[in-house]
Design a protein around this motif. Structure first.
Motif, PDB file in Angstrom:
ATOM      1  N   PRO A 109     -19.293   4.776  25.309  1.00 48.17           N
ATOM      2  CA  PRO A 109     -19.008   3.502  24.454  1.00 48.17           C
ATOM      3  C   PRO A 109     -17.291   3.871  24.338  1.00 48.17           C
ATOM      4  O   PRO A 109     -16.950   3.761  23.008  1.00 48.17           O
ATOM      5  N   HIS A 110     -16.756   4.526  25.293  1.00 47.08           N
ATOM      6  CA  HIS A 110     -14.906   4.673  24.569  1.00 47.08           C
ATOM      7  C   HIS A 110     -14.683   4.435  26.379  1.00 47.08           C
ATOM      8  O   HIS A 110     -14.828   4.354  27.278  1.00 47.08           O
ATOM      9  N   PRO A 111     -13.338   4.768  26.166  1.00 46.36           N
ATOM     10  CA  PRO A 111     -12.213   4.129  26.875  1.00 46.36           C
ATOM     11  C   PRO A 111     -12.241   4.724  28.124  1.00 46.36           C
ATOM     12  O   PRO A 111     -12.318   6.184  28.248  1.00 46.36           O
ATOM     13  N   VAL A 112     -12.340   3.950  29.596  1.00 49.69           N
ATOM     14  CA  VAL A 112     -12.474   4.725  31.033  1.00 49.69           C
ATOM     15  C   VAL A 112     -11.181   3.707  31.447  1.00 49.69           C
ATOM     16  O   VAL A 112     -11.113   3.027  31.743  1.00 49.69           O
ATOM     17  N   VAL A 113     -10.659   4.507  32.632  1.00 55.52           N
ATOM     18  CA  VAL A 113      -9.536   5.082  33.554  1.00 55.52           C
ATOM     19  C   VAL A 113     -10.199   4.446  34.541  1.00 55.52           C
ATOM     20  O   VAL A 113     -10.998   5.626  35.723  1.00 55.52           O
ATOM     21  N   ARG A 114      -9.977   3.963  35.642  1.00 55.54           N
ATOM     22  CA  ARG A 114     -10.256   3.507  37.127  1.00 55.54           C
ATOM     23  C   ARG A 114      -9.182   3.339  38.186  1.00 55.54           C
ATOM     24  O   ARG A 114      -7.736   3.197  37.742  1.00 55.54           O
ATOM     25  N   LEU A 115      -9.138   3.549  39.276  1.00 50.33           N
ATOM     26  CA  LEU A 115      -8.562   3.418  39.735  1.00 50.33           C
ATOM     27  C   LEU A 115      -7.303   3.828  39.970  1.00 50.33           C
ATOM     28  O   LEU A 115      -6.293   3.154  39.840  1.00 50.33           O
ATOM     29  N   LEU A 116      -6.896   5.413  39.746  1.00 46.76           N
ATOM     30  CA  LEU A 116      -5.690   5.948  39.289  1.00 46.76           C
ATOM     31  C   LEU A 116      -4.797   6.209  40.941  1.00 46.76           C
ATOM     32  O   LEU A 116      -5.942   7.176  41.798  1.00 46.76           O
ATOM     33  N   ALA A 117      -4.315   6.035  41.031  1.00 44.03           N
ATOM     34  CA  ALA A 117      -3.619   6.211  42.608  1.00 44.03           C
ATOM     35  C   ALA A 117      -1.779   6.401  42.303  1.00 44.03           C
ATOM     36  O   ALA A 117      -1.469   5.753  41.944  1.00 44.03           O
ATOM     37  N   VAL A 118      -1.614   6.639  43.754  1.00 48.51           N
ATOM     38  CA  VAL A 118      -0.465   7.331  43.879  1.00 48.51           C
ATOM     39  C   VAL A 118      -0.036   7.298  45.252  1.00 48.51           C
ATOM     40  O   VAL A 118      -0.444   7.971  46.618  1.00 48.51           O
ATOM     41  N   HIS A 119       1.648   6.989  45.872  1.00 43.54           N
ATOM     42  CA  HIS A 119       1.718   6.541  46.525  1.00 43.54           C
ATOM     43  C   HIS A 119       1.857   8.180  47.241  1.00 43.54           C
ATOM     44  O   HIS A 119       2.223   8.855  46.851  1.00 43.54           O
ATOM     45  N   PRO A 120       1.549   8.282  48.880  1.00 45.08           N
ATOM     46  CA  PRO A 120       1.817   9.154  50.013  1.00 45.08           C
ATOM     47  C   PRO A 120       2.904   9.731  48.970  1.00 45.08           C
ATOM     48  O   PRO A 120       3.162  10.751  49.499  1.00 45.08           O
ATOM     49  N   ASN A 121       3.768   8.566  49.348  1.00 47.05           N
ATOM     50  CA  ASN A 121       5.505   9.294  49.790  1.00 47.05           C
ATOM     51  C   ASN A 121       5.903   9.555  48.579  1.00 47.05           C
ATOM     52  O   ASN A 121       6.983  10.407  48.330  1.00 47.05           O
ATOM     53  N   ALA A 122       4.999   9.946  47.724  1.00 44.55           N
ATOM     54  CA  ALA A 122       5.541   9.805  46.364  1.00 44.55           C
ATOM     55  C   ALA A 122       4.880  11.472  45.430  1.00 44.55           C
ATOM     56  O   ALA A 122       5.323  11.262  43.976  1.00 44.55           O
ATOM     57  N   ARG A 123       3.927  11.557  45.992  1.00 45.56           N
ATOM     58  CA  ARG A 123       3.735  13.310  45.676  1.00 45.56           C
ATOM     59  C   ARG A 123       4.718  14.648  45.630  1.00 45.56           C
ATOM     60  O   ARG A 123       5.575  14.662  46.266  1.00 45.56           O
ATOM     61  N   GLY A 124       4.367  15.223  44.041  1.00 45.42           N
ATOM     62  CA  GLY A 124       4.931  15.921  43.850  1.00 45.42           C
ATOM     63  C   GLY A 124       5.557  15.387  43.008  1.00 45.42           C
ATOM     64  O   GLY A 124       6.558  16.283  42.496  1.00 45.42           O
ATOM     65  N   LEU A 125       5.918  14.765  42.372  1.00 48.38           N
ATOM     66  CA  LEU A 125       6.700  14.012  42.003  1.00 48.38           C
ATOM     67  C   LEU A 125       5.458  13.865  39.305  1.00 48.38           C
ATOM     68  O   LEU A 125       6.760  13.838  39.686  1.00 48.38           O
ATOM     69  N   GLY A 126       4.907  14.242  39.698  1.00 46.14           N
ATOM     70  CA  GLY A 126       4.371  14.197  38.942  1.00 46.14           C
ATOM     71  C   GLY A 126       3.681  13.095  38.152  1.00 46.14           C
ATOM     72  O   GLY A 126       3.394  12.180  37.353  1.00 46.14           O
ATOM     73  N   VAL A 127       3.161  11.623  39.176  1.00 48.04           N
ATOM     74  CA  VAL A 127       2.772  10.536  39.096  1.00 48.04           C
ATOM     75  C   VAL A 127       1.873  10.759  38.392  1.00 48.04           C
ATOM     76  O   VAL A 127       1.626   9.548  37.265  1.00 48.04           O
ATOM     77  N   ALA A 128       0.586  11.043  38.613  1.00 49.14           N
ATOM     78  CA  ALA A 128      -0.590  10.617  38.500  1.00 49.14           C
ATOM     79  C   ALA A 128      -0.540  12.219  36.882  1.00 49.14           C
ATOM     80  O   ALA A 128      -1.632  11.406  35.838  1.00 49.14           O
ATOM     81  N   GLN A 129       0.100  12.809  36.884  1.00 46.14           N
ATOM     82  CA  GLN A 129       0.135  13.624  35.558  1.00 46.14           C
ATOM     83  C   GLN A 129       0.868  12.049  34.134  1.00 46.14           C
ATOM     84  O   GLN A 129       0.348  12.107  33.004  1.00 46.14           O
ATOM     85  N   ALA A 130       1.741  11.479  34.628  1.00 45.34           N
ATOM     86  CA  ALA A 130       2.137  10.994  33.781  1.00 45.34           C
ATOM     87  C   ALA A 130       1.807   9.428  33.324  1.00 45.34           C
ATOM     88  O   ALA A 130       1.128   9.183  32.303  1.00 45.34           O
TER      89      ALA A 130
END
Length: 199
Positions: free
Chosen positions: A89-110
């Motif tokens: 009964p709590h918030p859920v995140v799904r389909l967290l995606a980062v484009h392959p060309n954007a790795r290393g930019l901190g996208v997932a963390q943001a």
């Protein structure tokens, strides 16, 4: 100085770009699917996910004017997976995606930081996610960030175990907002929190 990653809500004019982002991000897993039909079904689920009436919010991450990541938020496990047996009964995140060309930019963390903030604003105690056996790097990163495993809310999808993780929102926000979130090695990982489709 490089441009920051900025997170905002999905705008209707960006839907096609986000669908392409999801496909580009998840295509790395095509070879591990048990059949071409299973992969095709999984792709269709990804493409239609933006039209899911149960999704509460879809966030996108932009680097400059380019969309480089996305995540979907649901108010509960039942809304996210239509599995009444899940006791979330709590918030859920799904389909967290980062484009392959954007790795290393901190996208997932943001995207994760914003998701945690939104969960806190709702007064939630935990933020949940699920990830498949094939997403080994994603699991390692979630654990490294402080997500804890919840085996009671795991399930099988075909022959794959869908693992459940949660973040205790009573923890200091510094735990996930500090420089740990910004290290290059971990931020290069493509994160996948989906448990839908044929996975």
């Amino acid at each position: 100085m490089s441009q920051p990653v900025v997170v905002s809500e999905l705008q209707s004019e960006d839907r096609n770009e986000v669908i392409k982002l999801l496909i580009d991000s998840y295509s790395q897993y095509e070879d591990v699917f048990r059949s071409p039909e299973a992969w095709a079904n999984y792709l269709e689920n990804i493409k239609s996910s933006l039209e899911n009436p149960n999704v509460e919010r879809i966030l996108v991450a932009k680097h400059g004017s380019t969309i480089v990541g996305s995540i979907q938020l649901f108010e509960s496990g039942d809304k996210a997976y239509q599995r009444p047996e899940l006791d979330i009964p709590h918030p859920v995140v799904r389909l967290l995606a980062v484009h392959p060309n954007a790795r290393g930019l901190g996208v997932a963390q943001a995207l994760l930081r914003e998701s945690l903030d939104l969960a806190v604003e709702k007064g939630a105690k935990y933020l949940y996610l699920h990830t498949g056996d094939i997403m080994e790097r994603a699991r390692a990163l979630y654990e490294w960030l402080g997500f804890e495993r919840d085996q009671a809310n795991e399930f099988s999808n075909g022959d794959s175990l869908v693992r459940c993780y949660f973040f205790d929102l009573s923890k200091s926000r510094e735990h996930i907002a500090t420089s740990r979130m910004k290290t290059t090695v971990e931020s290069q990982l493509v994160i996948d929190s989906t448990a839908s489709g044929s996975l």
